[in-house]
Design an enzyme around this catalytic site. Sequence first.
Site: not given
Ligand code: PEP
Ligand code: MG
Length: 560
Positions: A190, A324, A447, A484
């Site tokens: 984030h 989404r 992540r 995205c």
């Molecule tokens: C992703 O996982 O690349 C995505 C766009 O969704 P988020 O970052 O909101 O999980």
């Molecule tokens: Mg995602």
Amino acid sequence: MSITLTGAPVSPGRAAGVVVTMPAPVPEPPVAALDTSDASGADEAVSRLGAATSAVQERLAAQAAQATGTAADVLAVTAAMAADPTLARDAERRVREESRTPERAVWDAANALAAQLEPLGPPLSERARDVRDVRDRIVAELTGVRPPGVPSPGHPFVLVAEDLAPADTATLDPEAVVAIVTSGGGPTSHTAILARALGIPAIVAVRGADDLAEGETVVVDGGAGTVLRDPSDADVEAARSAVRVEREFDGHGRTADGHRVELLANVADPEAARAAVAAHAEGVGLFRTEFCFLGRDVEPTVEEQVTAYRGVLSAFSGRKVVVRTLDAGADKPLPFVTADDEPNPALGVRGLRTAVAHPEVLDRQLQAIAEAAAAESADVWVMAPMVATTDEARSFVAACEAHGLTRAGAMVEVPAAALRSRWVFEHATFGSIGTNDLTQYAMAADRLLGDLAALSTSWQPAVLELVRATCQGAHSRGRPVGVCGEAAADAVLAPVLVGLGVTSLSMTPRALADVAAVLSEVTFVRCRELARVALEQPDADAARSAVRRELADVLEPLGL
Ligand code: PEP
Ligand code: MG
């Protein structure tokens, strides 16, 4: 002598400033009895309580007056909550009747008030969080520890943290924070997403960041991923005078030979939608609706959702907006759909999977999206996060059709969906590759974990293979596929993604101009060649370096 710390670069730009660190969470005060052997003990405790409450209230009001945008609003609401007499009266009663210390009295009084507010539904239940925030600030004042949240020292600063939670970011004032350095977090955390959206230079997973001292001056290079300690005056001056080349996107993404690549924006609220319009985004490729659910203890009503969605749709009349559906779980937990005791939340009930136990939440959201779409003139597409199987794609498309939403797509974030793309896109009418999660699951690297930042990049050839597989399967069904995830905002990776078959790129509005500039300098054939070069490399670093080398004639004149 200057020392350079290194980390994963996540948001470009150079800045110099003094270090201000994020405070540790305020500890719960012990249940200690107040010495009430004489009456003045309670009086003195009550007056300390009053003084601490006033100090907190005044400081918050002063900070709100200095801050800008959302940060100013959030601080003003918290200041008003600190001034509310309900909490102060109950805390005083607990001091006098239960002989609690002032810090314990305010802790218990705030918890009792929050517990009363929570079942009342929005907007009152939302205030429970503010009550706890005020509680922590008063307790911090009474016990002499640092108050919670992003500090407001009254001057520009480099924010150093382990990582930032979504709640911290609400009070982050982009005018005051000149750079962000974290010891944890990955390129898709984030912190990274927020920093890129606000245009704040940022580096995550910096080794040695925990040793940075409050008040020391550093020079941060968010493009190179370096933090220079003990810089010379010349280093500081150079960073302060570095200005980023400002470019404009003309609103029509294409390669040098006219191959169309839609360039879209990722948005989460009406404010971001307006920023996307100002940056000439062709539409919205990812509307993260969970930002209207996050921080809530109960699901927002259909009416509230309709209002929230219309705020974004109205900014894009006549243009595409990909909405989404709720992506709760793992890094975005929600009390009304996610269990808090999952052993592996990233591998747990998240994204579309929450709809198995809570089909009514998805159903109400689709109803709200359909109502918002009917009331506005945007071209509304809907997609589900975390689709893993053909059956999930089929049932999501059916659920959308039941609400008259005919443009129903699947996000490809799970390697299984990428490998079975041909079957997934038999049902889903379009695809959008979430490279943040796709990278996390392909590399088995959390992540959010700074230690794994080297694995967590979409330059990993394995991730690029999955992008290629997704595009091949989707194209065999005549379906368009976008990206995205954060990879779409990497101006060097963009032509590689186009060469792999991606038909649109959706990113933070600030990245649109750089991505458009690179694409407009390369032909489609050259994009395919760059994709081939990247796929041939043994690892992520080699892929990035090889493509940068091949593209030097384009990148250098653009200053990228
Ligand atoms: C992703 O996982 O690349 C995505 C766009 O969704 P988020 O970052 O909101 O999980
Ligand atoms: Mg995602």
